[in-house]
Motif scaffolding. Structure first.
Motif, PDB file in Angstrom:
ATOM      1  N   ASN A 173       5.497  25.391   7.311  1.00 19.27           N
ATOM      2  CA  ASN A 173       4.740  25.611   6.082  1.00 19.27           C
ATOM      3  C   ASN A 173       4.222  27.040   6.136  1.00 19.27           C
ATOM      4  O   ASN A 173       3.139  27.309   6.663  1.00 19.27           O
ATOM      5  CB  ASN A 173       3.594  24.602   5.978  1.00 19.27           C
ATOM      6  CG  ASN A 173       2.704  24.836   4.760  1.00 19.27           C
ATOM      7  OD1 ASN A 173       2.908  25.782   3.993  1.00 19.27           O
ATOM      8  ND2 ASN A 173       1.712  23.977   4.590  1.00 19.27           N
TER       9      ASN A 173
ATOM     10  N   LYS B   1      17.446  15.098   2.894  1.00 16.71           N
ATOM     11  CA  LYS B   1      16.541  16.209   2.635  1.00 16.71           C
ATOM     12  C   LYS B   1      15.103  15.810   2.926  1.00 16.71           C
ATOM     13  O   LYS B   1      14.650  14.737   2.547  1.00 16.71           O
ATOM     14  CB  LYS B   1      16.673  16.667   1.177  1.00 16.71           C
ATOM     15  CG  LYS B   1      15.841  17.910   0.842  1.00 16.71           C
ATOM     16  CD  LYS B   1      16.136  18.421  -0.552  1.00 16.71           C
ATOM     17  CE  LYS B   1      15.354  19.692  -0.851  1.00 16.71           C
ATOM     18  NZ  LYS B   1      15.668  20.243  -2.181  1.00 16.71           N
TER      19      LYS B   1
ATOM     20  N   ASN C 202      16.796  17.984   7.403  1.00 15.80           N
ATOM     21  CA  ASN C 202      15.567  17.769   8.160  1.00 15.80           C
ATOM     22  C   ASN C 202      15.684  18.544   9.464  1.00 15.80           C
ATOM     23  O   ASN C 202      16.754  19.048   9.799  1.00 15.80           O
ATOM     24  CB  ASN C 202      15.368  16.272   8.417  1.00 15.80           C
ATOM     25  CG  ASN C 202      13.918  15.875   8.509  1.00 15.80           C
ATOM     26  OD1 ASN C 202      13.138  16.544   9.162  1.00 15.80           O
ATOM     27  ND2 ASN C 202      13.549  14.775   7.846  1.00 15.80           N
TER      28      ASN C 202
ATOM     29  N   GLY D 222      19.473  20.705   1.429  1.00 15.48           N
ATOM     30  CA  GLY D 222      18.317  20.598   2.305  1.00 15.48           C
ATOM     31  C   GLY D 222      18.457  19.430   3.261  1.00 15.48           C
ATOM     32  O   GLY D 222      18.884  18.339   2.858  1.00 15.48           O
TER      33      GLY D 222
ATOM     34  N   ASN E 184      12.149  24.959   6.282  1.00 19.07           N
ATOM     35  CA  ASN E 184      10.936  24.916   5.470  1.00 19.07           C
ATOM     36  C   ASN E 184      10.711  23.528   4.867  1.00 19.07           C
ATOM     37  O   ASN E 184      11.485  22.590   5.117  1.00 19.07           O
ATOM     38  CB  ASN E 184      10.953  26.008   4.400  1.00 19.07           C
ATOM     39  CG  ASN E 184      12.060  25.828   3.374  1.00 19.07           C
ATOM     40  OD1 ASN E 184      12.566  24.724   3.155  1.00 19.07           O
ATOM     41  ND2 ASN E 184      12.444  26.924   2.733  1.00 19.07           N
ATOM     42  N   GLU E 185       9.679  23.417   4.059  1.00 17.41           N
ATOM     43  CA  GLU E 185       9.303  22.106   3.513  1.00 17.41           C
ATOM     44  C   GLU E 185      10.291  21.580   2.478  1.00 17.41           C
ATOM     45  O   GLU E 185      10.221  20.408   2.079  1.00 17.41           O
ATOM     46  CB  GLU E 185       7.903  22.185   2.898  1.00 17.41           C
ATOM     47  CG  GLU E 185       6.809  22.417   3.929  1.00 17.41           C
ATOM     48  CD  GLU E 185       5.444  22.525   3.278  1.00 17.41           C
ATOM     49  OE1 GLU E 185       4.639  21.593   3.444  1.00 17.41           O
ATOM     50  OE2 GLU E 185       5.202  23.544   2.591  1.00 17.41           O
ATOM     51  N   GLN E 186      11.211  22.416   2.036  1.00 16.19           N
ATOM     52  CA  GLN E 186      12.279  21.976   1.135  1.00 16.19           C
ATOM     53  C   GLN E 186      13.573  21.691   1.903  1.00 16.19           C
ATOM     54  O   GLN E 186      14.613  21.436   1.301  1.00 16.19           O
ATOM     55  CB  GLN E 186      12.546  23.036   0.052  1.00 16.19           C
ATOM     56  CG  GLN E 186      11.436  23.157  -0.986  1.00 16.19           C
ATOM     57  CD  GLN E 186      10.198  23.840  -0.422  1.00 16.19           C
ATOM     58  OE1 GLN E 186      10.298  24.891   0.222  1.00 16.19           O
ATOM     59  NE2 GLN E 186       9.039  23.249  -0.663  1.00 16.19           N
TER      60      GLN E 186
ATOM     61  N   VAL F 162      11.243  15.339   2.752  1.00 14.62           N
ATOM     62  CA  VAL F 162      10.179  15.242   1.746  1.00 14.62           C
ATOM     63  C   VAL F 162       8.883  15.024   2.504  1.00 14.62           C
ATOM     64  O   VAL F 162       8.883  14.596   3.667  1.00 14.62           O
ATOM     65  CB  VAL F 162      10.417  14.082   0.752  1.00 14.62           C
ATOM     66  CG1 VAL F 162      11.649  14.333  -0.088  1.00 14.62           C
ATOM     67  CG2 VAL F 162      10.509  12.746   1.475  1.00 14.62           C
ATOM     68  N   ARG F 163       7.752  15.347   1.883  1.00 17.86           N
ATOM     69  CA  ARG F 163       6.470  15.267   2.592  1.00 17.86           C
ATOM     70  C   ARG F 163       6.228  13.862   3.145  1.00 17.86           C
ATOM     71  O   ARG F 163       5.645  13.700   4.214  1.00 17.86           O
ATOM     72  CB  ARG F 163       5.331  15.700   1.666  1.00 17.86           C
ATOM     73  CG  ARG F 163       3.957  15.658   2.322  1.00 17.86           C
ATOM     74  CD  ARG F 163       2.945  16.480   1.572  1.00 17.86           C
ATOM     75  NE  ARG F 163       3.185  17.915   1.750  1.00 17.86           N
ATOM     76  CZ  ARG F 163       2.735  18.607   2.789  1.00 17.86           C
ATOM     77  NH1 ARG F 163       2.066  18.014   3.751  1.00 17.86           N
ATOM     78  NH2 ARG F 163       2.971  19.900   2.877  1.00 17.86           N
TER      79      ARG F 163
END
Length: 813
Positions: free
Chosen positions: A723, A668, A717, A715, A706-708, A670-671
């Motif tokens: 965003n 998943k 990649n 989730g 999306n970012e999640q 993550v930032r």
């Protein structure tokens, strides 16, 4: 970055002149030399200049009558006093040689060649000294007949369905004016020339229907700039009729290139075009391959394009081994020049000389419509340089090293990063790369569309969730198709400029057709085998009603999920033994009967850990095999399964293609992972393995999440992260790694072999494009740079510094 290494920074925002194109001259000698070859070799030579993989020439300069490269002097009307031009006619050399060559060149180019005409002399009887040579001017009483002669010339070619793009009033008007010449000439002072163009030639061309031709003044060496321009174009009428300024190269080594810039600044609306260049030393067998002659072209062309020149045409396309035939003092045996191609008619062969290749560094990679852009540099390191932005948003950087030492160099693009290249001694180098914005995007052609819900849907659904609806009366697409997918497909097709190739995969049949519902261990109930096949036809019909057609499909996404293990996502399991008869007895016949038998059916659509066994089972059933076009593969087990299983699958039936249909990082997002290079390297490794083992295409999983990492059941990649709150998106390393393939390897390219005794730890793969570009992709996942050589027995070699942890694409022709 090493500050001592010459660094050239690309500035795409600072733009100069638009490039018209490149070409050469079709003289009598050129036409004769080409036609002295066999038909087969003639075709090869013309392809060398105009065909795919050739020089991409667009322009041809055609002498209007004889020139110094004719077998004799002539004009198109040598009948003394015939001011009405009743005897005007083209000669056999035009009809038999030039006209066919021009037409074939246009066919090979795929568009009409842009011709421009130039006279060397009016008929002898119109000139004050009554001769073709020496100090020779046009008698003023013939100013109007000479203008009419131009109309006769263009009319004669128009009758052969050949039109012209431009015209020069006189070849080298300084010859025959400032000094006596031994070739056909006619001299003009700039003042006399101005008056004749303003009062006779310009109005006559306009009245005769040829006012749209690009009239180029001067057609002589740049030593006459800017004075000639300032005199001729100071006349308002001459200025009105003139489009550009034609320049020859013969005094380039002794006159400053500042004169070009001065001419542009004096008349910024008039283009500058080089219309003649050649080495004036007669060719000898010892001169064949003389590199210094090519280097002279490099110097002049760099100067020219860095000073507002829009195009370049060489002199003779082809001369014989004596540098002719040429006419000097009416004796074709005493003199000759050199050319880009030398013809040996006796041997039915020709030799491409260094000038051919030096010019091709421009003509092959800088198409018409390109724009000269700025290169900035604190220290050029002794390199001559120029850069262009093509209509396809390619950046083309040409570097010439006239020194006797190699020069390591960096090309820096603020949007793309750096390219390190070793510019070898005495070499010319063309570097081409694409930006990732606008029309120069990833150039995707294929899109995979789930047939109903997948693990990246907001909810589980199918297109008919009405229990027992075996006639599928309630089958319908959902709002997400109508509101989002179909508009995106239509817009993507418009941007691509051709129909996208769509293929679909179902995750599951409707819950009521399955033994235990939508997730876990779940199979299709046999009583619904035909209904489920009908469901496929309903799906394709629904999209066809929206004007959207498909290229292919797979019978099931990841059939192992729900069969070998309980899946936590929407799924439906199949064994290879159960799916094979369903394809043979239900799906294949139903698709064929429904009008979709031409769609490419791809079996498996799962990880390569199931190969070659899955394909072996399906192919063992001849009926099922007859419906199958290829095998679809996912990448998730690539790191644990050797790529040779792909080759083994290919060898089962070489006529069935192998296509990667899904790849993504299943961790998943993550930032902190944004921009994580290792994920891109995983793509690079799998893609190079795949294409080295018979894979024909690659489609990523989600284009954007999306970012999640969703919305999704789990989730993941993706190549692009959205965003929405900030109305922005982030392109991740997988985007760029995949673009190294998708942007530079067009459809119908062929995978070609790369051999090496020592690969230096680099992953590598190579392709030959339909335009005969060679594309080499090198990936270095090591923490040290590796210097490599790419060797081509037909072209020589390229030295490249493959930086640590990098992927590199090299293109050459």
């Amino acid at each position: 970055m090493n500050e001592t290494v010459p660094t050239f920074t690309v500035d795409k925002e600072t733009k100069y002149q638009e490039i018209f194109g490149f070409g050469a001259a079709l003289t009598d000698s050129t036409a004769l030399n080409i036609k002295n070859l066999s038909d087969t070799t003639t075709e090869v030579l013309l392809n060398t200049y105009f065909g795919k993989g050739g020089s991409n020439y667009l322009y041809l300069r055609v002498p209007m009558g004889s020139c110094d490269f004719s077998t004799r002097y002539y004009s198109y009307d040598d009948v003394q006093g015939d001011t009405e031009w009743e005897h005007f006619d083209l000669i056999d050399n035009d009809y038999q040689f030039k006209v066919p060559i021009i037409k074939r060149a246009s066919e090979l180019r795929g568009e009409t060649i842009k011709l421009f005409a130039t006279p060397w002399s009016a008929p002898w009887w119109m000139k004050i000294n009554g001769t073709t040579k020496g100090i020779a001017h046009l008698d003023e009483q013939y100013y109007q007949p000479w203008a009419n002669y131009f109309l006769k010339y263009f009319d004669a070619f128009a009758r052969q369905n050949i039109s012209f793009w431009g015209v020069n009033p006189q070849n080298e008007p300084s010859q025959g004016y400032t000094y006596a010449s031994s070739i056909p000439v006619m001299g003009w002072s700039p003042e006399a020339y101005t008056g004749w163009v303003a009062d006779y030639l310009g109005p006559t061309l306009e009245k005769g229907g040829y006012g749209s031709l690009k009239l180029m003044i001067l057609d002589d060496n740049r030593m006459w700039l800017p004075n000639w321009v300032n005199t001729v174009l100071a006349n308002d009428k001459t200025n009105k009729y003139s489009s550009g300024i034609a320049i020859h190269w013969y005094t380039d080594s002794s006159s400053s290139d500042v004169a070009l810039r001065q001419a542009h600044e004096a008349q910024p609306e008039k283009f500058l075009m080089y219309t003649e260049a050649c080495n004036l030393i007669r060719v000898t067998r010892e001169d064949l391959g003389d590199w210094e002659i090519g280097e002279r072209y490099a110097n002049s062309m760099m100067q020219a394009f860095n000073n507002w020149v829009v195009g370049w045409t060489d002199w003779n396309m082809a001369l014989n081994e004596d540098g002719g035939p040429a006419t000097f003092n009416d004796n074709p045996t005493i003199w000759g020049y050199n050319a880009a191609i030398i013809v040996n008619a006796t041997g039915d062969e020709f030799y491409k000389q260094p000038p051919y290749y030096f010019q091709a560094h421009y003509s092959m990679f800088v198409p018409p419509g390109s724009v000269h852009i700025q290169l900035t540099y604190p220290n050029p390191g002794g390199l001559l340089h120029v850069a262009f932005l093509t209509p396809e948003d390619n950046v083309v950087v040409i570097l010439y090293n006239g020194n006797d030492q190699d020069i390591p160099t960096v090309i820096s693009d603020p949007e793309r990063g750096n390219i390190s290249i070793n510019v070898e001694a005495r070499s010319i180098n063309t570097v081409v790369y694409k930006t990732y914005f606008g029309e120069g995007g990833a150039q995707l052609l294929f899109l995979r569309i789930p047939m109903g819900a997948s693990d990246f849907s907001l909810r589980p659904y199918t297109y008919d969730d009405i229990e027992g609806d075996v006639t599928l009366e309630h089958f319908a697409l959902i709002d997400n198709d109508y509101d989002y997918k179909i508009p995106i497909l239509n817009r993507a097709t418009e941007i691509r400029g051709q129909e996208l190739k769509l293929f679909t995969s179902p995750w599951s049949a409707p819950w009521w057709m399955k033994i235990n519902g939508t997730t876990g261990i779940s199979h299709l109930a046999e009583e619904y085998y035909q209904v489920w096949a009908d469901y496929f036809v309903k799906y394709f019909d629904a999209y066809a009603q929206q004007g959207i057609s498909f290229w292919g499909y797979s019978p099931q996404n990841e059939p192992i999920q729900g069969s070998d293990h309980a899946a936590k996502i929407i799924s439906m399991g199949w064994t290879k033994e159960s799916q094979t008869p369903w394809i043979a007895d239900y799906l294949g016949p139903t698709m064929e009967k429904g009008g979709y038998g031409d769609l490419k059916m791809m079996i498996l659509d799962d990880n390569r850990s199931r190969l070659p066994g899955w394909a072996e089972t399906v192919f063992a059933n001849p009926v099922a095999k007859s419906y199958v076009a290829g095998t679809a593969v996912h990448w998730y087990t690539d790191e644990g399964i050797r790529p040779s299983v792909l080759t083994q699958t290919h060898e089962l039936d070489p006529n069935k293609f192998i296509f990667y249909t899904e790849a993504c990082q299943t961790t998943k997002i993550v930032r902190e992972d944004l921009g994580k290079w290792e994920i891109g390297e995983r793509y690079g490794t799998s893609m190079i393995q795949a294409f080295n083992n018979w894979v024909v295409g690659w489609t990523d999983w989600n284009m954007a999440i999306n970012e999640q990492g969703g919305p999704a059941t789990f989730g993941y990649n993706a190549a692009i992260i959205v965003n929405a709150t900030a109305d922005e998106f982030y392109k991740q390393p997988p985007y760029y790694f995949q673009a190294h393939f998708s942007m530079f390897i067009p459809p119908d390219s062929k995978h070609v072999s790369l051999t090496s005794d020592n690969d230096g730890g680099l992953l590598n793969v190579a392709f030959l494009t339909p335009e005969t570009d060679v594309v080499v992709i090198l990936m270095n996942s090591q923490n040290v740079s590796v210097s490599v050589v790419i060797s081509d027995q037909d072209r020589g070699y390229i030295s490249v510094d493959v930086e640590a942890r990098s992927i590199n694409t090299i293109i050459y022709r």
